[in-house]
Design a protein around this motif. Sequence first.
Motif, PDB file in Angstrom:
ATOM      1  N   LYS A 253       8.352  10.025  10.331  1.00  0.00           N
ATOM      2  CA  LYS A 253       7.159   9.330   9.835  1.00  0.00           C
ATOM      3  C   LYS A 253       7.516   8.167   8.920  1.00  0.00           C
ATOM      4  CE  LYS A 253       2.845  10.072   7.282  1.00  0.00           C
ATOM      5  NZ  LYS A 253       2.005  11.066   6.558  1.00  0.00           N
ATOM      6  N   GLN A 254       8.491   8.374   8.030  1.00  0.00           N
ATOM      7  CA  GLN A 254       8.881   7.310   7.104  1.00  0.00           C
ATOM      8  C   GLN A 254       9.387   6.089   7.860  1.00  0.00           C
ATOM      9  OE1 GLN A 254      11.969   8.349   4.337  1.00  0.00           O
ATOM     10  NE2 GLN A 254      12.052   6.311   3.421  1.00  0.00           N
ATOM     11  N   ASN A 257       6.509   4.262   9.723  1.00  0.00           N
ATOM     12  CA  ASN A 257       5.708   3.442   8.814  1.00  0.00           C
ATOM     13  C   ASN A 257       6.446   2.173   8.393  1.00  0.00           C
ATOM     14  OD1 ASN A 257       3.447   5.093   8.798  1.00  0.00           O
ATOM     15  ND2 ASN A 257       4.208   6.358   7.111  1.00  0.00           N
ATOM     16  N   THR A 261       5.169  -1.615   9.038  1.00  0.00           N
ATOM     17  CA  THR A 261       5.129  -2.572   7.929  1.00  0.00           C
ATOM     18  C   THR A 261       5.912  -3.825   8.272  1.00  0.00           C
ATOM     19  OG1 THR A 261       4.961  -0.774   6.311  1.00  0.00           O
ATOM     20  CG2 THR A 261       5.700  -2.920   5.499  1.00  0.00           C
ATOM     21  N   LYS A 429       0.155  -1.773   3.752  1.00  0.00           N
ATOM     22  CA  LYS A 429       0.942  -0.724   4.412  1.00  0.00           C
ATOM     23  C   LYS A 429       2.230  -0.442   3.654  1.00  0.00           C
ATOM     24  CE  LYS A 429       1.780   2.157   7.788  1.00  0.00           C
ATOM     25  NZ  LYS A 429       0.950   3.382   7.961  1.00  0.00           N
ATOM     26  N   THR A 432       2.443   2.251   0.973  1.00  0.00           N
ATOM     27  CA  THR A 432       2.457   3.669   1.354  1.00  0.00           C
ATOM     28  C   THR A 432       3.877   4.188   1.609  1.00  0.00           C
ATOM     29  OG1 THR A 432       2.255   3.208   3.751  1.00  0.00           O
ATOM     30  CG2 THR A 432       0.215   3.315   2.456  1.00  0.00           C
TER      31      THR A 432
END
Length: 437
Positions: A253-254, A257, A261, A429, A432
Amino acid sequence: MTSKNTNLEQLYDYLNDEEDARTCKAIDEEACNETPNNYFLLLVSNMLTSLGDTLSNPKTVLTWIMSFVNAPVMLISFIVPIRESGSMLPQLLIAHYIRKKPVRKYVWVLGSLIQFLAVAGIGLVALFFEGLAAGWLIIGCLILFSLARGLCSIAFKDVLGKTIPKQKRGKLKGYTASISGVLVLLAGLYIVYKSQDDVGIEFYSYLIFFAASLWLIAAFVYANIKEFPGETEGGNNGLAEAWKKIEILKTDKQFRNFVITRSLLLCSALTAPYYVLLAQRYVGKEAYLLGFFVIANGIASIISAPVWGKMADKSSRKVMTYSALITSGLGLLVIAIIIFIPAFKDKIWLYPVAFFILGIAHQGVRLGRKTYIVDMAEGNQRTDYVAVSNTVIGIILLITGGVSALASLISVEGIIAVLSILGIFGAIKSTTLPEVE
């Protein structure tokens, strides 16, 4: 940890705010002992290639040369997406080859030598060909250059991660960009000076030859880096491995993301040519404008890169956020000036100043995302992250490369507005993402 026993080590410790003992976070003791020497070898080699990139920039110099040799406009529109995406798309396949190498600096050296040949080829084409033939030959050289650039991109991040400690990598990239900015500034002043004469294709060809030589010198410098053998697992069956690595986007997930971004932060790179188009539309196409834009970008690097680098070592996530907001705010401000204060739109100073501010923001985006992905992982995981990320971004660049075709359908100001809005989403984004330093 080592004591300060040479001038080189003392300079390294001074630049990195070291005191009594050197800290080496995320690299082993053996590599730590070689850090000062490797630090400056990396700095010099990347300083040279950064200057070479500027002097063969597709948004300025290559476009100028292709116009000079009467290449078709259709081919000119392809050079930016080919150069940027061509270096990224094959990386997922290239990565498996690099993973087999316990010492990876020679991959970078090979890539640099190929880039030397490709850029020198562009100079030769400009001297001896014209029209459609010149356009296609330059495109061919650019494809070769981009593929070689992909080799260097992956290998550089691996070598950087193995030889330079965490919380020192951002400063290294910052100092590199700053020194390169000084050299770019001098190059821009020279172009402005020469624009007073009636320069021909020979001048621009020799400029390209000089740029090519920088990759040749950089290859010899980089070969002297002391790199110790590292992980070699997972270096087989390239195509199958490539598809498996794409799964990282689903499971991590990291990383997913971060890729989202980074995609939104492309606004800082994609916006740049449209400031040049605005200047040509409202001010003119005099040759000195090319020098002004080069100078503006050089000064931006000198001023901002060390600051962004130090900030990135503390929080590369925040650097991405701040630089994206600057990019977006600038775009919306320039559009507002053109629409609501039309008396300003034909002022010569407006567009180089805007390009200067954009250069500051783009340095932040680049240093922020590069530091983030290097610090986010170690070993072969870093290689996978870089390869998958660059492959995805390469695809997105090819898609967004069609934006240039929209220039005839919507205004240049409209394109800047769309990219600025994407930048705002990118800034949001980035907030986060977790901290990795």
